[in-house]
Design an enzyme around this catalytic site. Structure first.
Site, PDB file in Angstrom:
ATOM      1  N   GLY A   9       0.810  -1.214   0.000  1.00  9.17           N
ATOM      2  CA  GLY A   9       0.000   0.000   0.000  1.00  9.17           C
ATOM      3  C   GLY A   9       0.838   1.256   0.000  1.00  9.17           C
ATOM      4  N   LEU A  12       1.234   1.551   4.437  1.00  8.06           N
ATOM      5  CA  LEU A  12       1.684   0.356   5.138  1.00  8.06           C
ATOM      6  C   LEU A  12       1.768  -0.819   4.171  1.00  8.06           C
ATOM      7  CD1 LEU A  12      -0.582   0.586   8.336  1.00  8.06           C
ATOM      8  CD2 LEU A  12       1.811   1.266   8.156  1.00  8.06           C
ATOM      9  N   GLU A  69      -5.729  -5.347  -7.529  1.00 13.02           N
ATOM     10  CA  GLU A  69      -6.097  -4.942  -6.178  1.00 13.02           C
ATOM     11  C   GLU A  69      -7.558  -5.242  -5.866  1.00 13.02           C
ATOM     12  OE1 GLU A  69      -5.659  -1.039  -3.248  1.00 13.02           O
ATOM     13  OE2 GLU A  69      -5.092  -0.908  -5.365  1.00 13.02           O
ATOM     14  N   THR A  98      -5.157   3.863   2.010  1.00  8.35           N
ATOM     15  CA  THR A  98      -4.684   5.238   1.885  1.00  8.35           C
ATOM     16  C   THR A  98      -5.848   6.145   1.491  1.00  8.35           C
ATOM     17  OG1 THR A  98      -2.508   4.427   1.242  1.00  8.35           O
ATOM     18  CG2 THR A  98      -2.996   6.728   0.760  1.00  8.35           C
ATOM     19  N   GLY A 121      -4.533   7.868   4.356  1.00  8.48           N
ATOM     20  CA  GLY A 121      -3.594   8.907   3.946  1.00  8.48           C
ATOM     21  C   GLY A 121      -3.995  10.268   4.483  1.00  8.48           C
ATOM     22  N   LEU A 123      -5.717  10.710   7.318  1.00  5.94           N
ATOM     23  CA  LEU A 123      -5.424  10.672   8.751  1.00  5.94           C
ATOM     24  C   LEU A 123      -3.946  10.953   9.006  1.00  5.94           C
ATOM     25  CD1 LEU A 123      -6.316  10.046  11.669  1.00  5.94           C
ATOM     26  CD2 LEU A 123      -5.780   7.648  11.217  1.00  5.94           C
TER      27      LEU A 123
END
Length: 271
Positions: A9, A12, A69, A98, A121, A123
């Site tokens: 990702g 992470l 994905e 994200t 993303g 956050l």
């Protein structure tokens, strides 16, 4: 040969692999560390990679297989529900990574409905700008302790003693009461709530046309994040949905990639 499922990702990296007959789940925040770790695993395992960085990492590991994905997260979500003995056949799948993607899942398969730029993303990025904090776990810890009503303008604030046409706890304006004196925790809870409100409103609108009332939430932004889960659950009475949070929801993408790889290896071995 054993298989490793990787969800590369934007923030992470989540990994699923099997050892001694049991599945293992790992999360990395450092790209350097995970690439070193995968470099060792790749000597004896086949890598099945999904996520935003899959193509990039495919160049680093030329023998790796790239898994779409959307295919990966849908497959992984179904496996997680099956593992938790759920018999859900139709639901809205909400992947909060994200950014956030919304899918319709039913007996005919999985269809992406829409997406939003608000997610993990937001956050990390906006949370960092608001507080100066950059560690994910510190951001979610502070958010859990915060009070958004000290930063957000609520319907109650607007109508005061008058009767409100909508529930008083709803947000009238995000961050409208915030200023330089606002505490980090309160700003982060307001941010978490803004992300959650937007996700729920989009999910509700997307689901109405398909008559889907179960919302299954997955994605790394839910990891160790009780405040986000609470805020995602706050509109059940108003919008008539049931929130479902699989325990390993952060690993749906990597688990789906792992499952695709496992099936591919089994098929190859049967030939």
């Amino acid at each position: 040969m054993s298989v490793v499922g990787v969800d590369a990702g934007g923030t992470l990296t989540k990994i699923v692999f099997e050892e001694n007959g049991a599945l293992h789940f790992k999360t990395f925040s450092s790209e350097q560390h995970v690439l070193q770790w995968l470099g060792i695993l790749a000597q004896n395992h086949k890598l099945y990679i999904t996520g935003g960085k899959a193509e990039k990492w495919g160049e680093i590991f030329p023998h790796a297989h790239i898994v779409g994905e959307f295919e990966a997260v849908c497959s992984g979500a179904k496996l997680l529900l099956k593992e938790e003995k759920s018999d859900l056949k139709q639901f809205t799948l909400i992947n909060i990574g994200t950014g956030t993607s919304f899918f319709k899942v039913d007996e005919n398969g999985c269809e992406r409905l829409l997406g939003s730029g608000l997610g993990g993303g937001t956050l990390m990025g906006l949370g960092g700008l608001l507080t100066g904090e950059s560690d994910y776990y510190e951001l979610v810890r502070l958010s859990k302790e915060g009070k958004r009503e000290l930063v957000d303008l609520s319907v109650r604030d607007v109508y005061e003693a008058m009767n409100s046409p909508v529930p008083e706890h709803l947000t009238a304006a995000n961050f409208a009461k915030g200023d330089a004196s606002s505490k980090k925790a309160d700003k982060l809870r307001a941010l978490t709530n803004m992300i959650a409100e937007t996700i729920i409103l989009l999910a509700s609108q997307a689901s109405q046309a398909h008559k889907l009332e179960n919302f299954v939430f997955i994605g790394s932004t839910l990891k160790s994040n009780p405040a986000l889960k609470e805020d995602l659950s706050q509109f059940q009475d108003m919008l008539s949905y049931t929130p479902i949070f699989p325990e390993k929801g952060a690993y749906a993408g990597s688990l789906g990639a792992f499952d695709v790889g496992r099936e591919a290896e089994h098929s190859q071995n049967r030939q």
